[in-house]
Design an enzyme around this catalytic site. Structure first.
Site, PDB file in Angstrom:
ATOM      1  N   THR A 163       0.849  -1.194   0.000  1.00 41.38           N
ATOM      2  CA  THR A 163       0.000   0.000   0.000  1.00 41.38           C
ATOM      3  C   THR A 163       0.885   1.245   0.000  1.00 41.38           C
ATOM      4  O   THR A 163       1.982   1.214   0.559  1.00 41.38           O
ATOM      5  CB  THR A 163      -0.885  -0.031   1.271  1.00 41.38           C
TER       6      THR A 163
ATOM      7  N   GLY B 119     -10.529  -2.893   2.781  1.00 37.78           N
ATOM      8  CA  GLY B 119      -9.683  -2.901   3.970  1.00 37.78           C
ATOM      9  C   GLY B 119      -9.629  -1.518   4.582  1.00 37.78           C
ATOM     10  O   GLY B 119     -10.519  -0.687   4.374  1.00 37.78           O
TER      11      GLY B 119
ATOM     12  N   THR C  22      -0.501   1.658   6.705  1.00 38.50           N
ATOM     13  CA  THR C  22      -0.226   0.522   5.819  1.00 38.50           C
ATOM     14  C   THR C  22      -0.045  -0.726   6.667  1.00 38.50           C
ATOM     15  O   THR C  22       0.437  -0.646   7.802  1.00 38.50           O
ATOM     16  CB  THR C  22       1.026   0.763   4.959  1.00 38.50           C
ATOM     17  N   GLY C  23      -0.445  -1.860   6.132  1.00 41.09           N
ATOM     18  CA  GLY C  23      -0.279  -3.095   6.897  1.00 41.09           C
ATOM     19  C   GLY C  23      -1.504  -3.968   6.811  1.00 41.09           C
ATOM     20  O   GLY C  23      -2.243  -3.914   5.826  1.00 41.09           O
TER      21      GLY C  23
END
Lengths: 343, 343
Positions: free
Chosen positions: B213, B243, B264-265
């Site tokens: 991302t 998400g 992000t993640g």
């Protein structure tokens, strides 16, 4: 002390006290209806169950007030019959929301506002305060009870949010039947939409004839906390529009360390301050459940100059609610098992 | 003092110090690349412009590290050429994100991971810290640069989030061309997806071959603050899965009173704690930009036992970043105009 608290609320409700609590924010309490239901007393469980519901914060006209209040009453009955029998908070919020989704008076499920294409397009979310997992489904056109799909996603999906056709495919493959989109359209909304077309009542010009988003928050005798919200969104919205309701932190949030919240009102403004999460965060501090609700609406009004409402339970099950709309339809179960409802 | 701060970061980066800062959380700093670019010095503006970007927090293999770092470098160049010339933060974050979307190395735009159907399905958001308005577009299959549609929604739409076909219809009617979905598929991702099919690498079994991302946060010389995030989501995700990335408060948040964040993640875990909003809230307190980033990741790790990273700017433009993944690709512009990038 809790009894005093509820008594205080009832007195305030009865007197229709106008509370201008914070700069740019006013919280309204209107006449409350108390139904002493002997069949719905608290059972002697290890933890006191609790339930609060809403049927939307907006300028509810007098002629709709009684029906809105009755809807909340029936939602409480559905949810509390589960909780008072030792059932789960997840079952209770689902049952309460299904009652409101099925009632065309509310903007959720059957009878929702129509989008610019003349179709019902629904969103729903349910969140588990213990795991912080949510199930959210949005932009649904063929699901009769969106909250059931949200629950299915919560319980069975590796993801937490599915939208549009992908969400409907998931529903179908997991035992939730798809309906004909026309089955979700009520005669009243069809007439309203046709009038909107004549008036050029497009999303760009107007945000719709107000909201009746629905929500519920419950704690069961095992201490499980769930919050849920369901909506049809704004009238004449652009297809694919998602407002606050199905967004974690915006339309709904639950954390067993603090409490659970369901929001209602002008979605895009609620999103700006991530309102449900903001309310739960206030519950982490010194604020009581009512103070947290009021402070959240004050913060919301200050930052957005818009209108909204919310219901919540703190982690001990104490209810709170606030709104800066003229009215909000809501109801909760008092510690003695009686239902308090108001519009 | 700020110079000392950056020097301290560089020293820490150079030494690859392992910082176990909080219970259950570890923050990694790896070797940083500093490019002194004389053409990119700060212009003598009333307010100091600032820019930070990321290309995803995940277990970036050694062989991809240089390319990830180079991508961040090019994103900084694109954004900073605008900011250092007195341009807007909105233009800068858009330009930076477009560079990363167009680079198949990153999981955004062209070259994104494929969903279970073998299609690219992208999400993006951009948020204005002054108005708290966001533009968000999700579940897009025919938009080459999702961030451009997110910006279009921010600037022209009465709503703040559009998904799926409705979002694409909005794009088309507002001058953003729709592409053939196949144009978004890179050869590498097509091969990976075919392998995943053989391995039964479905969303229910595995969350994909990690994320890349992308995100950017910028403040311009007029003090405008914007944050943005763009993603292709997880490999083999169910169609319609959303998400954290395009969700206000989760993958992105900006408030000019405090700061701006891009996350992000592992998306579903980030959603649980509404991570970007949590970081911005920490910036309202006594925490420095680096402390706020680290405290947020520590909180995230404690509540979810998952991995993620974030970048941020506080309201004065001080950058912060943290991650509990093995690596994160990121870069920012130091006060002397030099670029600091690291993987």
């Amino acid at each position: 002390m809790i009894a005093d608290f509820f008594q205080a609320i009832r007195v305030r409700c009865a007197l229709s006290i106008f509370c201008d609590l914070f700069v740019n924010s006013c919280i309204f309490f209107s006449s409350a209806h108390v139904d002493k239901s002997p069949a719905l007393c608290h059972s002697p469980n290890p933890m006191k169950a609790s339930l609060i519901v809403h049927g939307g914060a907006w300028d509810i006209p007098d002629k709709a007030a009684e029906a809105c209040q009755s809807g909340c009453q029936r939602a409480l009955t559905a949810g509390w019959s589960i909780l008072s029998d030792g059932g789960s908070a997840l079952d209770a919020v689902e049952a309460a929301i299904v009652v409101l989704e099925n009632d065309p008076l509310f903007d959720a499920g059957y009878g929702s506002h129509l989008n610019l294409d003349g179709r019902v397009e629904c969103d729903a979310i349910v969140m588990d305060g213990a795991t912080l997992r949510a199930g959210s489904a949005a932009a649904l056109q063929r699901i009769r009870n969106p909250i059931r799909l949200a629950r299915k996603i919560l319980e069975t999906c590796p993801h937490m949010m599915l939208v549009s056709e992908g969400a409907e495919r998931y529903a179908k493959s997991h035992g939730i039947p798809l309906c004909d989109p026309k089955e979700l359209i009520s005669e009243a909304e069809w007439q309203a939409w046709q009038q909107c077309k004549k008036d050029k009542h497009a999303a760009a010009n107007h945000r719709g004839h107000e909201q009746g988003t629905v929500g519920a928050v419950a704690i069961d005798s095992r201490g499980a906390l769930f919050a849920a919200t369901s909506t049809g969104g704004t009238c004449c919205k652009l297809p694919g529009r998602i407002g606050d309701s199905p967004l974690i932190g915006c339309g709904c949030y639950a954390d067993s360390e603090a409490g659970g919240v369901s929001s209602t009102g002008y979605g895009e403004a609620i999103m700006k301050v991530v309102m449900a999460k903001a309310a739960v965060d206030l519950l982490r501090g010194e604020s009581s459940s009512m103070q947290a609700a009021q402070e959240t609406i004050a913060l919301f009004a200050k930052r957005t100059q818009a209108t909204a409402g919310l219901i919540l339970l703190d982690r001990d099950g104490n209810p709170g609610f606030a709104f800066n709309t003229p009215r909000m339809a809501y109801g909760y179960v008092a510690p003695d098992g009686s239902f308090v409802t108001a519009v």
